[in-house]
Scaffold this motif. Structure first.
Motif, PDB file in Angstrom:
ATOM      1  N   SER A 199     -17.303  36.711  45.057  1.00  0.00           N
ATOM      2  CA  SER A 199     -17.926  37.406  45.992  1.00  0.00           C
ATOM      3  C   SER A 199     -18.865  36.522  46.712  1.00  0.00           C
ATOM      4  CB  SER A 199     -18.919  38.498  45.363  1.00  0.00           C
ATOM      5  OG  SER A 199     -20.271  37.809  45.053  1.00  0.00           O
ATOM      6  N   CYS A 252     -22.403  43.656  47.449  1.00  0.00           N
ATOM      7  CA  CYS A 252     -21.170  42.904  46.792  1.00  0.00           C
ATOM      8  C   CYS A 252     -21.500  42.259  45.473  1.00  0.00           C
ATOM      9  CB  CYS A 252     -20.648  41.919  48.103  1.00  0.00           C
ATOM     10  SG  CYS A 252     -18.998  41.180  47.543  1.00  0.00           S
ATOM     11  N   PRO A 269     -15.896  43.351  49.786  1.00  0.00           N
ATOM     12  CA  PRO A 269     -15.930  44.358  49.185  1.00  0.00           C
ATOM     13  C   PRO A 269     -14.944  45.553  49.567  1.00  0.00           C
ATOM     14  CG  PRO A 269     -17.836  43.978  50.496  1.00  0.00           C
ATOM     15  CD  PRO A 269     -16.726  42.867  50.554  1.00  0.00           C
TER      16      PRO A 269
END
Ligand code: SF4
Ligand code: SF4
Lengths: 65, 434
Positions: free
Chosen positions: B338, B345, B391
């Protein structure tokens, strides 16, 4: 066209001020990050502008999409 | 936190199959001489003629979003024309070839770089000249060295009117995301940032930036070299042209095929994966069961209607091994990718990964419905709340596994898996039986 409040996520540090100023539109998730729901109606525009100005990370913007 | 390795490694080798258009004549090799021998010199096309070629073809971007390419071109061209006051020379456009497949399951752009680099570069150069662009940038994945070498070799052979620069991304899933690539070109960290306007309006240094993946540019190259009729010769009336697909099976070298739209998907799948589900669209994609795959035709709207959008054309087929276990490993990997920039996220994906792990390993708090409910809520919570679509894509995968495999999820939650582990006798038998 609908006016929306958008978050610049890499800048946001979950200070939560936006939620305090604009609880009608901004909720906080379990980590304190804003969850923005719905459109910025005319009635909420002044408060939304205030939240944009108040965000200590300059992470909020009003956009037209 | 050290990121978990991808359950499918970044491919260092690709099996590329001869195809009807982009991948025709592979035995000629990738050299400029062979390319010019086959296609001739790159003709000069004006912007209006190029636009008409692209519009009439109906070409859509092949990076996953399937956005009509003519609209991107128009936006860039329009933004070039609208000169910023006081700026001499207007806003010259920039053309970017995005060859950085951050998705480990994808190898189609790598395949083009390895076998057809000059087709890709011709598309970008012809467009750059039509737009009177300032420069062309070619961005390769830092963790695919063979691709980089092939691109460097191809650039050495060429002598174009527009300068072409080459760059390499950081080895990271989101390193190839459009904004992350623009950041890299600008000399900043290769990470996504919030996009307030499309790249074609304001990208690199605020210039109109026409960024697309290698396959899209290769199609543009072939349109310029061979014309629109050759493009429409393949595919169907409603969906003309060809597309590249990557077939990735854990433990095998990925295979890249070029097929006309309308081709039966099952014709591309080797017998070893018949009868089994596959993940369509890669790590950010959706699961499709065998009955869906068997009936499907290669089509952007068609596959979307089946709930398994083609995306960038990755078919990840684990054969007879457990799709839930694979999904959990993919979500673990994605959570570690991420880049940690965006709170929802950074916090949400690890939480999502841990719920999926509980479900798959059968130690879910509150039973299967509780955990499945939590997974669904977390997936909804992270969606749309990041600088990039990472995400959203991860959430899509989780929603898909819950929707496509409800019985298997329930079995797992009860501590059972109906599928034998990878490499078992059952799978080997499946190879023969199907
Ligand atoms: S006020 Fe700004 S930094 Fe704080 S939570 Fe809201 S958007 Fe994030
Ligand atoms: S959404 Fe996630 S992957 Fe995308 S930039 Fe933000 S933290 Fe990184």
């Amino acid at each position: 066209m609908s006016r929306r409040l958008r978050v610049d996520w890499p800048s946001c540090r979950a200070r939560g001020l936006c939620h305090e100023l604009l609880p009608e539109l901004v909720d906080l998730d379990e980590w304190g990050y804003p969850v923005v729901a719905g459109e910025v109606t005319d009635a909420l525009l002044a408060d939304a502008r205030a939240a944009v100005r108040a965000c200590p990370r300059l992470a909020l913007r009003l956009t037209d999409r | 936190m050290s990121a978990l390795a991808s359950p499918v490694p970044v491919p260092q080798e690709v099996a590329v199959h001869e195809g009807p258009a982009l991948l025709a004549g592979l035995t000629d090799g990738p050299s400029l001489a062979a390319h010019r021998g086959r296609y001739g010199a790159l003709p000069e096309v004006g912007l209006a003629a190029l636009r008409e070629l692209i519009r009439a073809s109906g070409l859509r971007g092949r990076g996953g979003a399937a956005f009509p390419f003519v609209r991107k071109l128009d936006t860039a061209a329009g933004s070039t024309a609208s000169r910023a006051p006081g700026r001499r020379g207007g806003r010259e456009a920039v053309v970017v070839v995005n060859l950085s497949e951050g998705e480990p399951g994808s190898a189609k752009d790598s395949a083009l770089a390895l076998t057809r680099p000059h087709l890709v570069l011709d598309g970008a150069v012809a467009t750059a000249c039509a737009l009177r662009a300032r420069e062309v940038h070619v961005v390769v994945a830092g963790d695919r060295p063979a691709v980089r070498e092939s691109v460097v070799r191809a650039l050495d052979e060429r002598d174009d009117a527009v300068p072409i620069r080459q760059h390499a991304t950081e080895p990271r899933f989101v390193g190839g995301q459009a904004r992350a690539v623009v950041e890299l070109l600008a000399g900043r960290p290769n990470l996504p940032v919030t996009s307030w306007a499309p790249e074609a309006v304001a990208g690199l240094a605020g210039r109109p930036t026409l960024l697309s993946n290698a396959e899209t540019w290769a199609h543009v190259g072939l349109l310029v070299l061979r014309g629109g009729a050759a493009y429409r010769h393949h595919g169907t009336d409603r969906e003309p042209g060809t597309t590249l697909l990557t077939l990735t099976r854990p433990g095998f070298v990925p295979h890249v095929h070029e097929v006309g739209y309308g081709t039966r998907l099952r014709d591309l799948l080797p017998p070893g994966v018949h009868g089994h589900p596959a993940l369509v669209g890669g790590f950010h994609g959706s699961w499709a069961t065998w009955p869906t795959l068997r009936a499907a035709r290669v089509s952007v709207p068609g596959m979307s209607a089946l709930g398994a959008p083609l995306g960038a054309g990755v078919l990840l087929a684990p054969g007879g091994s457990c799709p839930l276990t694979l999904t959990s490993r993919v979500v673990d990997y994605l959570a570690g990718q991420s880049a940690g920039r965006c709170g929802p996220c950074h916090n949400g994906l690890p939480a999502l990964a841990s719920v999926v792990r509980e479900l798959v390993h059968g130690d879910a708090d509150g039973g299967v419905s509780g955990a499945a409910g939590r997974a669904g809520r977390l997936a909804a919570l992270v969606t749309g709340r990041g600088a990039c679509a990472h995400p959203d894509g991860t959430a899509r995968l989780v929603r898909s596994v819950l929707a496509v495999f409800p019985d298997e999820v329930a079995e797992h939650a009860a501590g059972r898996c109906a599928v034998e582990p990878v490499g078992s006798a059952a799978e080997d038998a499946g190879e023969v039986a199907s």
